[in-house]
Design an enzyme around this catalytic site. Structure first.
Site, PDB file in Angstrom:
ATOM      1  N   ASN A 105     -10.173  -2.802   2.768  1.00  0.00           N
ATOM      2  CA  ASN A 105      -9.937  -2.760   1.325  1.00  0.00           C
ATOM      3  C   ASN A 105     -11.259  -2.503   0.608  1.00  0.00           C
ATOM      4  OD1 ASN A 105      -7.163  -3.249   1.315  1.00  0.00           O
ATOM      5  ND2 ASN A 105      -7.395  -5.468   1.117  1.00  0.00           N
ATOM      6  N   HIS A 154       0.828  -1.216   0.000  1.00  0.00           N
ATOM      7  CA  HIS A 154       0.000   0.000   0.000  1.00  0.00           C
ATOM      8  C   HIS A 154       0.865   1.270   0.000  1.00  0.00           C
ATOM      9  CE1 HIS A 154      -3.901  -2.073   0.885  1.00  0.00           C
ATOM     10  NE2 HIS A 154      -3.094  -2.959   1.420  1.00  0.00           N
TER      11      HIS A 154
HETATM   12 FE1  HDD Z   1      -2.408  -4.869   5.432  1.00  0.00          FE
HETATM   13  C1  HDD Z   1      -0.957  -1.843   5.132  1.00  0.00           C
HETATM   14  C2  HDD Z   1      -5.396  -3.550   4.311  1.00  0.00           C
HETATM   15  C3  HDD Z   1      -3.783  -8.015   5.348  1.00  0.00           C
HETATM   16  C4  HDD Z   1       0.353  -6.079   6.879  1.00  0.00           C
HETATM   17  N1  HDD Z   1      -3.044  -3.049   4.821  1.00  0.00           N
HETATM   18  C5  HDD Z   1      -2.283  -1.923   4.779  1.00  0.00           C
HETATM   19  C6  HDD Z   1      -3.075  -0.820   4.324  1.00  0.00           C
HETATM   20  C7  HDD Z   1      -4.336  -1.309   4.086  1.00  0.00           C
HETATM   21  C8  HDD Z   1      -4.314  -2.711   4.411  1.00  0.00           C
HETATM   22  C9  HDD Z   1      -5.514  -0.529   3.577  1.00  0.00           C
HETATM   23  C10 HDD Z   1      -2.593   0.595   4.097  1.00  0.00           C
HETATM   24  C11 HDD Z   1      -2.811   1.446   5.311  1.00  0.00           C
HETATM   25  C12 HDD Z   1      -2.380   2.860   5.013  1.00  0.00           C
HETATM   26  O1  HDD Z   1      -3.037   3.504   4.181  1.00  0.00           O
HETATM   27  O2  HDD Z   1      -1.400   3.289   5.617  1.00  0.00           O
HETATM   28  N2  HDD Z   1      -4.205  -5.641   4.857  1.00  0.00           N
HETATM   29  C13 HDD Z   1      -5.330  -4.927   4.540  1.00  0.00           C
HETATM   30  C14 HDD Z   1      -6.461  -5.809   4.467  1.00  0.00           C
HETATM   31  C15 HDD Z   1      -6.008  -7.064   4.740  1.00  0.00           C
HETATM   32  C16 HDD Z   1      -4.590  -6.949   5.006  1.00  0.00           C
HETATM   33  C17 HDD Z   1      -7.877  -5.378   4.166  1.00  0.00           C
HETATM   34  C18 HDD Z   1      -6.754  -8.358   4.817  1.00  0.00           C
HETATM   35  C19 HDD Z   1      -7.983  -8.442   5.143  1.00  0.00           C
HETATM   36  N3  HDD Z   1      -1.808  -6.709   5.983  1.00  0.00           N
HETATM   37  C20 HDD Z   1      -2.534  -7.873   5.903  1.00  0.00           C
HETATM   38  C21 HDD Z   1      -1.787  -8.954   6.529  1.00  0.00           C
HETATM   39  C22 HDD Z   1      -0.625  -8.400   6.987  1.00  0.00           C
HETATM   40  C23 HDD Z   1      -0.656  -7.000   6.621  1.00  0.00           C
HETATM   41  C24 HDD Z   1      -2.274 -10.384   6.654  1.00  0.00           C
HETATM   42  C25 HDD Z   1       0.526  -9.028   7.707  1.00  0.00           C
HETATM   43  C26 HDD Z   1       0.481 -10.125   8.375  1.00  0.00           C
HETATM   44  N4  HDD Z   1      -0.585  -4.108   5.853  1.00  0.00           N
HETATM   45  C27 HDD Z   1       0.380  -4.784   6.511  1.00  0.00           C
HETATM   46  C28 HDD Z   1       1.568  -3.916   6.859  1.00  0.00           C
HETATM   47  C29 HDD Z   1       1.123  -2.534   6.309  1.00  0.00           C
HETATM   48  C30 HDD Z   1      -0.222  -2.821   5.695  1.00  0.00           C
HETATM   49  C31 HDD Z   1       2.880  -4.448   6.427  1.00  0.00           C
HETATM   50  C32 HDD Z   1       2.092  -1.800   5.389  1.00  0.00           C
HETATM   51  C33 HDD Z   1       2.135  -0.379   5.867  1.00  0.00           C
HETATM   52  C34 HDD Z   1       1.403  -0.390   7.113  1.00  0.00           C
HETATM   53  O3  HDD Z   1       0.944  -1.642   7.377  1.00  0.00           O
HETATM   54  O4  HDD Z   1       1.224   0.562   7.841  1.00  0.00           O
HETATM   55  O5  HDD Z   1       1.752  -3.899   8.231  1.00  0.00           O
END
Ligand code: HDD
Length: 705
Positions: free
Chosen positions: A161, A88
């Site tokens: 999402n 993202h």
């Molecule tokens: Fe995630 C970012 C949505 C599964 C780990 N995720 C991130 C963002 C969104 C989502 C919208 C951007 C937030 C922003 O604008 O700063 N992610 C989802 C959805 C998931 C999902 C709807 C499943 C239902 N994500 C998911 C899993 C993991 C992560 C299973 C790790 C085990 N996601 C992350 C992250 C991020 C992230 C690495 C990257 C930047 C942040 O968190 O702040 O931790």
């Protein structure tokens, strides 16, 4: 007073403003000049005399290390970048508020849901998943829809999402799915694309992703605007009331302006014409006072419903169809202000699934449980300090008191002697059993093991449900998207493996894709752990077209004009469009504008080469007979018309535009979406029909893929 400084000839371009600092009554200096302009200072506050030339020995001599102003400026510049989000990375945010419709005290003690009409500040960041920060907006990808609500009991983040399911059932697989979609590590490409071997290799080996794949290959993955897409919390959460009773809840954001996507052929061209298409759209709408709005709808259910439901409510690859469990509207989200600074707010905002106020709690969804670890962890990497909550966009807007201290960039430490508790000084905050967060006391038991529940085993039935719930054009788009993506996969075995899954979802779909890919034979359907259920009732709520807006409000008409354009028709079109709550842009041979038939000068918004029709939801062709003969030879003018037609858009045209339509190859194919504009009545009819957005009946004849 500004004057050109007496400088050597080689620095003559530098204009130095000679300013005197103002003094207060006590004689103290202020960094404000007598004319009110601020005086440029270093970050230490020291006033600067010359920001154009570094300090050097003589005119042509070496630069001096003594130049603290130069060193500070370059030092800071060298460190401007922070790591982009691991997923993202490309996103765009806006401020607004959440307004509660009615008290929900019976089901949740969350303060934000206690008073009807109360507004709570919010910040939302939309994003793509796979691409880097500088990638294009119209990638075929999931869109992030992350909402932070600054409640009186702490920040509540719904990190969702625009798709209500996910690729995987267990967070331990997240690095794998993300690695597979990101650029392949040996070659460093493709950027912001799922159309490559690694992604489809992983997917074709991961049947649990099939439901998500149906969504990602649908038009949902190429939204027309952030303003026209849904958002989903995905997981099952809990509401918990004051008696500690729990109700399961799923969160859905529904756009007031309805759903809308673009065609893939259009998306590819938008990425070239305006890679910031989605950002610009949100920026322009909010700056124009057209504040986007979503309704928060919740699906509420109890354990009995969960036990009786066909699928496991803890499985994030499953939905509960709205027809089975109708959602209830509980509030609305309005975005009404852009950040003052993109980096400070949109880039530094830190969303975390674990940010829940008292009254909202988690379920055992294994994806959610894993996310609750990941989001805290990632902020340290990205923002560089455990004090990231000191950044204003991340700080709660309610009072807060704790004993966390020190660390990099600590902006506020506990004041006074006491930084621990219990203490006998009688100072500092204490816990509150009554008001504090009480984790829902669910009764958990079982042997420690690495297991996947049997109830998570059906990977095809809901994928099928999604597919059969789509209208014929939407089903075509899914087949075309799969064909396109798999055509970029170079390993035939991966293409075949993917088709073998599609056959389990819908036999016709599988065969269609196999045929379009030119597979020599249709493979065997993949082995499925449990048979695909064919009897699930279609859910019209899953179709974008079924959920279309039926109005042109919030959309944009591109109007092709030239010198001599009929002023009265132009006026009629712009008035009618504005009345609909829509926008328009005038696209002319020169961006300066045109002289209309009444002799008046009209300012244009785009030159034809800069305003292709892919940037608009519909077009009106209003050239004058005198100029159209020149226009027919202009490639961008022909493309403007041909693309609008191929993308099944409504086209309004005056008689003079017929040669242009003909050069674009359209005359014989005129249909109900090509509307002649002769007078005010026909203009009205044209603008009214725009609410349908596309003439899907045209699609088979233009072979839009
Ligand atoms: Fe995630 C970012 C949505 C599964 C780990 N995720 C991130 C963002 C969104 C989502 C919208 C951007 C937030 C922003 O604008 O700063 N992610 C989802 C959805 C998931 C999902 C709807 C499943 C239902 N994500 C998911 C899993 C993991 C992560 C299973 C790790 C085990 N996601 C992350 C992250 C991020 C992230 C690495 C990257 C930047 C942040 O968190 O702040 O931790």
């Amino acid at each position: 007073m500004a004057k050109r400084n007496a400088r050597p000839a080689n620095s003559r371009s530098a204009v130095i403003h000679e300013q005197k600092l103002t003094r207060g009554n006590g004689g103290e200096l202020h960094q404000i000049a007598e004319d009110g302009t601020p005086v440029l200072t270093t970050a230490q506050g020291g006033p600067v005399t010359d920001d154009q030339n570094s300090l050097r020995v003589g005119e042509r001599g070496p630069t001096l290390i003594e130049d603290f102003h130069f060193r500070e400026k370059i030092f800071h510049f060298d460190h401007e970048r922070i790591p982009e989000r691991v997923v993202h990375a490309r996103g765009y945010g806006a401020h607004g508020y959440f307004e509660t419709y009615e008290p929900l005290s019976a089901i949740t003690r969350a303060d934000v849901f206690q008073r009807a009409g109360e507004r709570t500040p919010a910040f939302v960041r939309f994003s793509t998943v796979a691409g880097s920060k500088g990638s294009v907006d119209l990638a075929r990808d999931v869109r992030g829809f992350a909402v932070k609500i600054y409640t009186k009991e702490g920040n509540w983040d719904i990190v969702g999402n625009n798709i209500p399911v996910f690729f995987i059932q267990d967070a331990i697989k997240f690095p794998d799915v993300i690695h597979s979609v990101k650029p392949e590590p040996d070659r460093g490409f493709p950027q912001a694309q799922s159309a490559h071997d690694n992604f489809w290799d992983f997917i074709s080996l991961t049947p649990e992703s099939m439901h998500m794949i149906m969504w990602v290959m649908s038009d949902r993955a190429i939204p027309r605007s952030f303003r026209f897409m849904e958002g989903f919390g995905v997981h099952t959460f809990r509401f918990v009331n004051a008696n500690d009773e729990s109700t399961f809840v799923k969160f859905h954001w529904k756009p007031k302006l309805g759903l809308q996507s673009v065609a893939w052929n259009e998306a590819v061209k938008i990425n070239g014409a305006d890679p910031d298409f989605h950002r610009r759209d949100l920026w322009e709408a909010i700056q124009a006072g057209n504040f986007p709005e979503w309704e928060l709808q919740v699906q509420l259910f109890d354990q009995d419903f969960a036990d009786a439901f066909d699928f496991d409510v803890l499985d994030p690859t499953k939905i509960i169809p709205e027809e089975v469990l109708p959602p209830k509207a509980v509030g609305r989200l309005v975005l009404d202000r852009m950040p003052d600074n993109f980096f400070a707010e949109t880039e530094q905002v830190a969303f975390m699934t674990q940010n829940v106020p008292p009254g909202i709690d988690f379920s055992n969804d294994p994806l959610l449980q894993g996310r609750n670890f990941s989001y805290l962890d990632t902020q340290l990497k990205r923002l560089g300090s455990s004090n990231f909550t000191h950044i204003p966009i991340n700080a709660p807007k309610c009072p807060f008191h704790h004993f966390q201290q020190d660390g990099h960039m600590a902006m506020r430490n506990p004041v006074g002697r006491v930084n621990y508790q219990p203490n006998s000084w009688g100072e500092g905050p204490r816990e509150s059993l009554e008001d504090g967060f009480r984790h829902y006391a669910s009764d958990e038991q079982g042997a420690k093991a690495r297991l996947r529940a049997e109830s998570f085993a059906d990977h095809y039935s809901q994928a099928r449900l999604f597919f059969v719930s789509q209208t014929p054009p939407e089903q075509r788009h899914i087949a075309d998207a799969l064909t396109f993506e798999l055509s970029k996969v170079q390993t035939p075995a991966i293409r075949e493996r993917m088709v073998s899954h599609l056959l389990n979802i819908d036999e016709t779909l599988g065969k269609k894709v196999a045929h379009a890919l030119g597979l020599k034979s249709v493979p065997k359907p993949a082995d499925a752990a449990v048979p695909t259920r064919q009897d699930l009732a279609p859910s019209p709520a899953l179709s974008i077209i079924e959920r279309g807006p039926r109005r042109f409000e919030g959309r944009k008409l591109g109007i092709l004009v030239t010198d001599g354009t009929d002023a009265s028709i132009l006026k009629a079109v712009t008035t009618a469009v504005t009345k609909e709550g829509a926008m328009f842009e005038l696209v002319a041979p020169k961006v300066g504008g045109i002289t209309a038939s009444d002799g008046k000068w009209v300012q244009a918004h785009q030159m034809i080469e800069g305003g292709p029709s892919v940037l608009y939801d519909a077009v009106a062709l209003l050239p004058s007979p005198e100029v159209v003969s020149e226009l027919v030879d202009v490639a961008a003018a022909r493309d403007f018309v041909a693309d609008a037609f191929a993308h099944c858009k409504y086209i309004g045209y005056v008689e003079a535009a017929v040669p242009l339509l003909a050069r674009a190859g359209i005359t014989d194919a005129l249909d109900e979406g090509t509307i002649s504009l002769g007078d005010a009545r026909s203009v009205e009819a044209f603008v009214k029909s725009l609410g349908s957005l596309r003439v899907w009946a045209r699609e088979p004849s233009v072979k839009l893929k």
